[in-house]
Design an enzyme around this catalytic site. Structure first.
Site, mmCIF file in Angstrom:
data_model
loop_
_atom_site.group_PDB
_atom_site.id
_atom_site.type_symbol
_atom_site.label_atom_id
_atom_site.label_comp_id
_atom_site.label_asym_id
_atom_site.label_seq_id
_atom_site.Cartn_x
_atom_site.Cartn_y
_atom_site.Cartn_z
ATOM 1 N N THR A 152 0.900 -1.303 -0.034
ATOM 2 C CA THR A 152 0.092 -0.096 0.068
ATOM 3 C C THR A 152 1.009 1.445 -0.060
ATOM 4 O O THR A 152 1.818 1.152 0.518
ATOM 5 C CB THR A 152 -0.910 -0.065 1.299
ATOM 6 O OG1 THR A 152 -1.930 -1.033 1.181
ATOM 7 C CG2 THR A 152 -1.635 1.144 1.473
ATOM 8 N N GLY A 181 -0.399 -1.835 6.397
ATOM 9 C CA GLY A 181 -0.286 -3.349 7.180
ATOM 10 C C GLY A 181 -1.523 -4.263 7.161
ATOM 11 O O GLY A 181 -2.196 -3.904 6.065
HETATM 12 N N1 ASP Z 1 -3.673 -2.023 4.872
HETATM 13 C C1 ASP Z 1 -3.772 -2.624 3.367
HETATM 14 C C2 ASP Z 1 -4.927 -3.468 3.428
HETATM 15 O O1 ASP Z 1 -5.293 -4.103 4.449
HETATM 16 C C3 ASP Z 1 -2.631 -3.293 3.048
HETATM 17 C C4 ASP Z 1 -1.126 -2.800 2.985
HETATM 18 O O2 ASP Z 1 -1.075 -1.790 3.950
HETATM 19 O O3 ASP Z 1 -0.447 -3.227 2.536
HETATM 20 O O4 ASP Z 1 -5.596 -3.919 2.342
#
Ligand code: ASP
Length: 304
Positions: free
Chosen positions: A172, A224
């Site tokens: 992300t 995350g």
């Molecule tokens: N927070 C994002 C999700 O749960 C994933 C990420 O941060 O990479 O989709």
């Protein structure tokens, strides 16, 4: 004339290390630098923090190494579903999109929704119709799918026929910025969790969870395991801890992630910034790609 020390930070996801990340170290560093510079150039010209975070996030959405825009994760049907949000610390206005499949830059659609000031979070086909009406670029779903993400999809398809849990890679992206007028903003954009059940919505487009900005506290962008970030309303919790204790922003970040959430069995990372240009950066994972430019215009880049 700059009355505030313009500052910007970006992240490209918190999660486990991998051979692929090490192999692409230079690629990550260059992409983070480009994203940082796109936002910083706007700030230097007197542009708004909201414009800067949108520009930085767009660069990473267009880059195949990150799980956002081109390079997004595939859900368990092998489809793209992207979420994004942006928030203006000046007036707490925000915009978000969920489950968009063909909008080239979801963060720009979120910014358009923020500027429209009618609704906050718009999902699916309604969001895509708005993108067309707003003359934002809409592209075929195939544009977003990289060989890397398709490979992960095929691998997970095989493994998840059982109950084995495969750690998500997370890529992300997000940005926080302080402009010369003294205003802060945050933006976050994601392709979501790999092999997610279709229709799953991430923390990234939820204000207070994966994205938050208030001039009175801080601008924050999280990354995350989204379900934990939502449970603990991570961005808002850091902002409120800082507000009510009066501690330094970095201290608030560390308290929330390393103490309050120390038992959480998931990856959590965030970048944050206040109106004095103080940064707060924390992650409990093996790596969080991130970079920042400080008031002396020095560029700092960490691919892990
Ligand atoms: N927070 C994002 C999700 O749960 C994933 C990420 O941060 O990479 O989709």
């Amino acid at each position: 004339m700059s009355i505030k020390p313009i500052t910007i930070a970006v992240h490209g996801g918190a999660g486990p290390m991998s051979d692929r990340i090490n192999i692409n170290k230079t690629g990550y560093e260059e992409a983070l630098k480009q994203a940082l510079e796109a936002g910083h150039t706007i700030l230097k010209k007197g542009g708004r923090a909201t414009e800067a975070v949108e520009a930085s996030v767009r660069i990473m959405e267009d880059h195949p190494l990150f799980n956002s825009g081109h390079g997004s994760a595939l859900n368990s049907n092998g489809e793209i579903e992207m979420d994004a949000a942006i928030m203006d610390g000046t007036d707490l206005c925000w915009g978000g999109v969920a489950l968009v499949r063909r909008v080239k830059n979801p963060v720009s659609l979120a910014a358009q929704i923020m500027r429209n000031r009618k609704h906050g979070l718009i999902s699916g086909s309604g969001a895509e119709t708005l993108a067309v009406q707003s003359e934002l670029q809409v592209v075929p779903e195939s544009y977003f799918i990289t060989a890397h993400q398709y490979g992960i999809f095929l691998e997970q398809q095989q493994k998840r026929s059982g109950i084995e849990r495969i750690p998500d890679n997370h890529g992300t992206v997000g940005a926080v910025a302080l402009d010369a007028m003294g205003n802060i903003a945050a933006a976050t954009s994601t392709g979501g969790a790999e092999y997610a059940i279709p229709g799953r919505i991430s923390d990234s487009c939820l204000i207070g969870a994966g994205c938050y900005a208030d001039n009175a506290t801080a601008a924050l962008s999280c990354t995350g395991d989204g379900e934990y970030i939502i449970s603990h309303v991570v961005a808002y919790t850091v902002a409120m801890y800082r507000k009510f204790t009066g501690c330094a922003l970095q201290e608030a970040c560390e308290y929330v992630v390393h103490k309050r959430l120390k038992d959480v069995k998931g990856d959590i990372g965030l970048i944050s910034l206040d109106t004095n240009g103080n940064l707060g950066i924390v992650y409990n994972s093996e790596r969080m790609h991130h970079a920042w430019i400080t008031r002396d215009s020095k560029v700092h880049i960490r691919y892990k």
